[in-house]
Design a protein around this motif. Structure first.
Motif, PDB file in Angstrom:
ATOM      1  N   LEU A   1       0.833  -1.212   0.000  1.00 29.82           N
ATOM      2  CA  LEU A   1       0.000   0.000   0.000  1.00 29.82           C
ATOM      3  C   LEU A   1       0.863   1.256   0.000  1.00 29.82           C
ATOM      4  N   GLY A   2       1.949   1.243   0.767  1.00 33.69           N
ATOM      5  CA  GLY A   2       2.839   2.394   0.778  1.00 33.69           C
ATOM      6  C   GLY A   2       3.471   2.637  -0.576  1.00 33.69           C
ATOM      7  N   ALA A   3       3.876   1.556  -1.253  1.00 32.19           N
ATOM      8  CA  ALA A   3       4.456   1.694  -2.589  1.00 32.19           C
ATOM      9  C   ALA A   3       3.414   2.217  -3.579  1.00 32.19           C
ATOM     10  N   TYR A   4       2.184   1.748  -3.447  1.00 28.07           N
ATOM     11  CA  TYR A   4       1.115   2.202  -4.355  1.00 28.07           C
ATOM     12  C   TYR A   4       0.864   3.701  -4.168  1.00 28.07           C
ATOM     13  N   LEU A   5       0.878   4.153  -2.923  1.00 21.26           N
ATOM     14  CA  LEU A   5       0.659   5.573  -2.675  1.00 21.26           C
ATOM     15  C   LEU A   5       1.756   6.420  -3.307  1.00 21.26           C
ATOM     16  N   VAL A   6       2.984   5.937  -3.288  1.00 18.55           N
ATOM     17  CA  VAL A   6       4.099   6.670  -3.882  1.00 18.55           C
ATOM     18  C   VAL A   6       4.037   6.650  -5.407  1.00 18.55           C
ATOM     19  N   LEU A   7       3.725   5.492  -5.988  1.00 16.83           N
ATOM     20  CA  LEU A   7       3.802   5.330  -7.438  1.00 16.83           C
ATOM     21  C   LEU A   7       2.527   5.750  -8.158  1.00 16.83           C
ATOM     22  N   TYR A   8       1.376   5.556  -7.535  1.00 17.26           N
ATOM     23  CA  TYR A   8       0.099   5.824  -8.217  1.00 17.26           C
ATOM     24  C   TYR A   8      -0.850   6.619  -7.316  1.00 17.26           C
ATOM     25  N   PRO A   9      -0.441   7.775  -6.830  1.00 15.59           N
ATOM     26  CA  PRO A   9      -1.311   8.525  -5.910  1.00 15.59           C
ATOM     27  C   PRO A   9      -2.610   9.013  -6.555  1.00 15.59           C
ATOM     28  N   LYS A  10      -2.600   9.207  -7.877  1.00 13.24           N
ATOM     29  CA  LYS A  10      -3.787   9.736  -8.550  1.00 13.24           C
ATOM     30  C   LYS A  10      -4.662   8.650  -9.158  1.00 13.24           C
ATOM     31  N   ALA A  11      -4.270   7.382  -9.024  1.00 20.37           N
ATOM     32  CA  ALA A  11      -5.110   6.301  -9.549  1.00 20.37           C
ATOM     33  C   ALA A  11      -6.445   6.294  -8.815  1.00 20.37           C
ATOM     34  N   ARG A  12      -7.519   6.019  -9.554  1.00 25.42           N
ATOM     35  CA  ARG A  12      -8.836   6.011  -8.953  1.00 25.42           C
ATOM     36  C   ARG A  12      -9.151   4.623  -8.395  1.00 25.42           C
ATOM     37  N   VAL A  13      -9.741   4.614  -7.216  1.00 20.96           N
ATOM     38  CA  VAL A  13     -10.078   3.369  -6.535  1.00 20.96           C
ATOM     39  C   VAL A  13     -11.561   3.377  -6.197  1.00 20.96           C
ATOM     40  N   TRP A  14     -12.266   2.346  -6.653  1.00 19.54           N
ATOM     41  CA  TRP A  14     -13.663   2.185  -6.273  1.00 19.54           C
ATOM     42  C   TRP A  14     -13.720   1.658  -4.850  1.00 19.54           C
ATOM     43  N   VAL A  15     -14.485   2.336  -4.000  1.00 23.66           N
ATOM     44  CA  VAL A  15     -14.609   1.938  -2.598  1.00 23.66           C
ATOM     45  C   VAL A  15     -16.085   1.918  -2.213  1.00 23.66           C
ATOM     46  N   LEU A  16     -16.368   1.196  -1.142  1.00 22.16           N
ATOM     47  CA  LEU A  16     -17.691   1.199  -0.539  1.00 22.16           C
ATOM     48  C   LEU A  16     -17.593   1.922   0.796  1.00 22.16           C
ATOM     49  N   VAL A  17     -18.411   2.950   0.960  1.00 17.52           N
ATOM     50  CA  VAL A  17     -18.410   3.737   2.180  1.00 17.52           C
ATOM     51  C   VAL A  17     -19.662   3.395   2.977  1.00 17.52           C
ATOM     52  N   PRO A  18     -19.515   2.851   4.186  1.00 17.57           N
ATOM     53  CA  PRO A  18     -20.700   2.514   4.982  1.00 17.57           C
ATOM     54  C   PRO A  18     -21.385   3.771   5.509  1.00 17.57           C
ATOM     55  N   PHE A  19     -22.495   4.123   4.881  1.00 14.17           N
ATOM     56  CA  PHE A  19     -23.286   5.286   5.292  1.00 14.17           C
ATOM     57  C   PHE A  19     -24.747   4.900   5.137  1.00 14.17           C
TER      58      PHE A  19
END
Length: 274
Positions: A176-194
């Motif tokens: 995850l740390g490497a992903y944040l460094v290499l692809y900070p602008k990549a879009r990620v589909w997430v589910l937000v519990p609301f």
């Protein structure tokens, strides 16, 4: 906490190492003695004793990592009856354990389905891109180094602990740390519990930055009543190790595709220029 389900970041090659790691974790979990009953919601004393003996042999133990001394008595996996009733029998260890090697074996051990599935979900979503960027062999080495860094960082801070440390969380935190460094602008589909699970498409720096911030807060014991049950400090250390190792790769990393449309909803609609 948001739940990631997919990232918009295609890969150029098949992530065989990521697939192999996920498969290995599932195989080891299903073959871990003492977990068969827990899968059905029940655990007998015999199963718990077998599991405890297995973890003492193959899990990483902080005091063993730092002091390099094995305990004189460990669970044998047998059941005995003492003054306080039935319990697990202890005796001299019948094995010659390597504390250094136990860090590696501990990375493939998990204590429950929730522990296993949560780790494998993050590895499935984010591991393929890091493997694609590093290559198969370097990614495998990177994964191991992050796992070792997280385990020893936790052990240094808890050198007197005899509790077994298990799970792939530290190594995956490095991913995850490497992903944040290499692809900070990549879009990620997430589910937000609301009220219900709301689907959102967010930049990776928000998703992973929020994850890291929560781990850092939990590692200090704030906002959680049982911080000792989860090695949050190992997550923090693995994440930072992944960032440091991936940092030199930033200049040659191609950016992820730029998504079109809104970031909310099942289907994104084209945006009108202002």
């Amino acid at each position: 906490m948001v739940i990631p389900v997919h990232d918009v970041n295609p890969v150029r090659r098949t992530p065989w190492v990521t697939y192999a790691l996920i498969a290995a974790n599932f195989v080891v979990f299903l073959r871990t003695p003492g977990l068969a009953g827990s899968l059905a919601g029940e655990s007998s004393l015999a199963q718990l004793c077998h599991l405890q003996a297995f973890l003492d042999q193959y899990a990483a133990v902080p005091q063993e990592l730092i002091h390099h001394q094995l305990p004189r008595l460990v669970p044998t996996g047998d059941i005995g009856v003492g003054p306080r009733g039935a319990g697990c029998v202890v005796g001299p260890p019948p094995y010659d354990k390597s504390p250094e090697l136990s860090v590696l074996t501990a990375m493939f051990l998990h204590g429950s389905w929730l522990h296993l599935l949560g780790n494998m979900l993050f590895l499935w979503i984010f591991g393929n891109n890091i493997e694609d960027r590093m290559g198969h062999v370097r990614f495998l080495l990177f994964y191991a180094v992050c796992g070792y860094a997280s385990a020893y960082a936790f052990a240094l801070a808890n050198s007197g602990s005899g509790a077994p440390l298990i799970g792939a969380s530290g190594a995956i935190a490095g991913v995850l740390g490497a992903y944040l460094v290499l692809y900070p602008k990549a879009r990620v589909w997430v589910l937000v519990p609301f009220l219900i699970f709301l689907p959102l498409r967010l930049p990776a720096w928000i998703v992973l930055g929020l994850w890291f911030a929560l781990q850092a807060v939990y590692s200090s014991g704030e906002a959680v009543s049982a911080a000792g049950d989860v090695a949050y400090l190992a997550h923090v250390a693995g994440f930072l190790a992944g960032m440091l190792i991936a940092w030199p790769l930033r200049p040659g990393t191609p950016p992820p595709p730029e998504p079109r449309g809104l970031l909310l909803g099942r289907r994104a609609r084209p945006q009108r220029p202002w």
